[in-house]
Design an enzyme around this catalytic site. Structure first.
Site, PDB file in Angstrom:
ATOM      1  N   GLY A   1       4.481   5.122   9.221  1.00 25.38           N
ATOM      2  CA  GLY A   1       5.432   5.773   9.957  1.00 25.38           C
ATOM      3  C   GLY A   1       6.192   4.260  10.449  1.00 25.38           C
ATOM      4  O   GLY A   1       5.629   3.584  11.046  1.00 25.38           O
TER       5      GLY A   1
ATOM      6  N   ARG B   1       4.498   3.451   2.452  1.00 26.91           N
ATOM      7  CA  ARG B   1       5.135   3.502   3.601  1.00 26.91           C
ATOM      8  C   ARG B   1       4.565   4.433   4.854  1.00 26.91           C
ATOM      9  O   ARG B   1       4.196   5.415   4.365  1.00 26.91           O
ATOM     10  CB  ARG B   1       6.465   3.913   3.278  1.00 26.91           C
ATOM     11  CG  ARG B   1       7.340   4.203   4.367  1.00 26.91           C
ATOM     12  CD  ARG B   1       8.764   4.920   4.037  1.00 26.91           C
ATOM     13  NE  ARG B   1       9.444   3.839   3.113  1.00 26.91           N
ATOM     14  CZ  ARG B   1      10.271   2.985   3.464  1.00 26.91           C
ATOM     15  NH1 ARG B   1      10.532   2.638   4.832  1.00 26.91           N
ATOM     16  NH2 ARG B   1      10.663   2.244   2.604  1.00 26.91           N
TER      17      ARG B   1
ATOM     18  N   VAL C   1       3.528  -0.736   4.678  1.00 27.26           N
ATOM     19  CA  VAL C   1       2.080  -1.236   5.130  1.00 27.26           C
ATOM     20  C   VAL C   1       1.643  -2.048   3.852  1.00 27.26           C
ATOM     21  O   VAL C   1       1.755  -1.786   2.627  1.00 27.26           O
ATOM     22  CB  VAL C   1       1.180   0.019   5.247  1.00 27.26           C
ATOM     23  CG1 VAL C   1      -0.149  -0.283   5.349  1.00 27.26           C
ATOM     24  CG2 VAL C   1       1.630   0.863   6.284  1.00 27.26           C
TER      25      VAL C   1
ATOM     26  N   GLY D   1       7.474   1.954   8.840  1.00 30.91           N
ATOM     27  CA  GLY D   1       7.458   0.665   8.368  1.00 30.91           C
ATOM     28  C   GLY D   1       6.751   0.631   7.034  1.00 30.91           C
ATOM     29  O   GLY D   1       6.199   1.801   6.695  1.00 30.91           O
TER      30      GLY D   1
ATOM     31  N   LYS E   1       0.939  -3.385   9.118  1.00 29.46           N
ATOM     32  CA  LYS E   1       2.414  -2.587   9.007  1.00 29.46           C
ATOM     33  C   LYS E   1       3.601  -3.503   9.501  1.00 29.46           C
ATOM     34  O   LYS E   1       3.254  -3.748  10.611  1.00 29.46           O
ATOM     35  CB  LYS E   1       2.134  -0.917   9.738  1.00 29.46           C
ATOM     36  CG  LYS E   1       3.310  -0.307   9.727  1.00 29.46           C
ATOM     37  CD  LYS E   1       2.965   1.013  10.180  1.00 29.46           C
ATOM     38  CE  LYS E   1       2.817   1.077  11.705  1.00 29.46           C
ATOM     39  NZ  LYS E   1       2.615   2.543  12.091  1.00 29.46           N
TER      40      LYS E   1
ATOM     41  N   ILE F   1       0.773  -1.165  -0.085  1.00 31.54           N
ATOM     42  CA  ILE F   1      -0.112   0.027  -0.077  1.00 31.54           C
ATOM     43  C   ILE F   1       0.874   1.272  -0.057  1.00 31.54           C
ATOM     44  O   ILE F   1       0.549   2.319  -0.911  1.00 31.54           O
ATOM     45  CB  ILE F   1      -0.853   0.003   1.350  1.00 31.54           C
ATOM     46  CG1 ILE F   1      -1.676  -1.405   1.325  1.00 31.54           C
ATOM     47  CG2 ILE F   1      -1.807   1.318   1.177  1.00 31.54           C
ATOM     48  CD1 ILE F   1      -2.657  -1.447   2.568  1.00 31.54           C
TER      49      ILE F   1
ATOM     50  N   ASP G   1       2.226  13.680  15.755  1.00 28.76           N
ATOM     51  CA  ASP G   1       2.624  13.679  14.334  1.00 28.76           C
ATOM     52  C   ASP G   1       1.375  13.778  13.482  1.00 28.76           C
ATOM     53  O   ASP G   1       1.148  13.078  12.610  1.00 28.76           O
ATOM     54  CB  ASP G   1       3.547  12.316  14.156  1.00 28.76           C
ATOM     55  CG  ASP G   1       4.136  12.491  12.756  1.00 28.76           C
ATOM     56  OD1 ASP G   1       4.269  13.653  12.208  1.00 28.76           O
ATOM     57  OD2 ASP G   1       4.432  11.525  12.386  1.00 28.76           O
TER      58      ASP G   1
END
Length: 298
Positions: A82, A80, A86, A84, A100, A78, A212
């Site tokens: 946070g 990238r 996905v 990692g 993830k 899918i 974030d």
């Protein structure tokens, strides 16, 4: 004299036997304790991350995640998130999930994983991305002689991707699937994120600071409703704890000035980031863009 000698010899033999038995018992017990401590240490090293949170949480087997994501094939990739990558997956019951795979395998990765699992597993709100479960597996490293942990988070799948996909579609995006948001949808997403922040800051105790908030961490469900996700940098707070933090976390362009310069973390830090996102939604421009020369353009 003979009787006395026999009595003394018998008593001496009995004392020696008792001392010998006592010494053997002590050695056996000590060895058992040492083995138990060594086993406990190994268990702590291997399964320290498997402490179950208070909330209901599913611990998936690694084989189940392999089957769901077709061995983490590129077709299921899918994007990238946070810390990692996905992948989209389908569980045996037919439900779609986003898996993830965290990239960190050191102590920092342990801290991020524990933080995200412990915080998100106890959060329940319609404008947050639900955490369905997680997985921890020990894998051998070809370049080292030790094992390292691979960590996986399983979230509910958001079919419409992230807010950034719709605000700033790239040339690789399919324009048919990434249509421009209407003003009604933009207003609805803003209210959804606002409700999520109200819940995080005032609806749970202790409060949770996301740290974030940005367009990539706001996902859209099937009804195009905004949901806040990716709590890898989230931090709990309470009235008895100081809001001063020595290490600043977040994304350039979204971090509040008082937090970036002085490490002062409050709910206002998330509100500032949210304000930046609102400007992006209204103007259709990124908060931080890079010029052809490589310098940031605000």
């Amino acid at each position: 004299a003979l009787v006395l000698g026999l009595i003394v010899a018998s008593l001496t033999f009995l004392v020696i036997m008792l001392l010998g038995l006592g010494f053997c018992f002590w050695c056996t017990k000590r060895r058992s304790v040492e083995n138990l401590l060594a086993y406990a240490d190994l268990q702590e090293q291997s399964f320290s991350l498997r402490l179950r949170p208070n909330a209901v949480l599913t611990w998936f087997e690694f084989e189940d995640l392999l089957m769901a994501t077709n061995n983490f094939s590129p077709q299921n990739f899918i994007g990238r998130g946070g810390f990692g990558l996905v992948y989209k997956g389908i569980l045996p019951d037919g439900s779609m999930v986003a898996v993830k795979r965290l990239e960190e395998s050191d102590s920092q990765g342990d801290a991020l994983f524990c933080s995200e699992v412990e915080i998100v597993s106890n959060l329940k709100h319609r404008n947050l991305v639900p955490l369905k479960g997680c997985c921890v597996v020990d894998e051998g490293n070809e370049n080292h002689n030790f094992e390292y942990r691979r960590r996986y988070l399983v979230h509910e799948y958001m079919p419409n991707g992230s807010l950034e996909d719709h605000l700033f579609p790239t040339k690789l995006d399919n324009q048919n699937t990434k249509k421009s948001l209407t003003w009604s949808q933009r207003k609805s997403i803003i209210l959804d994120v606002a409700n999520a922040l109200v819940y995080l800051h005032f609806g749970v105790q202790p409060a949770v600071f996301h740290r974030d908030i940005k367009a990539t961490n706001i996902l859209l469900d099937a009804d195009m409703r905004g949901r806040v996700g990716d709590f890898g940098l989230a931090k709990r707070s309470s009235e008895s704890m100081s809001h001063l933090n020595t290490k600043v976390a977040g994304t350039h362009g979204y971090v509040a000035p008082e937090y970036a310069f002085y490490g002062q973390l409050t709910e206002k830090s998330d509100v500032y980031s949210f304000g930046v996102v609102i400007l992006e939604i209204m103007c259709g421009r990124k908060a931080l863009e890079m010029s052809p020369s490589g310098t940031p353009v605000f």
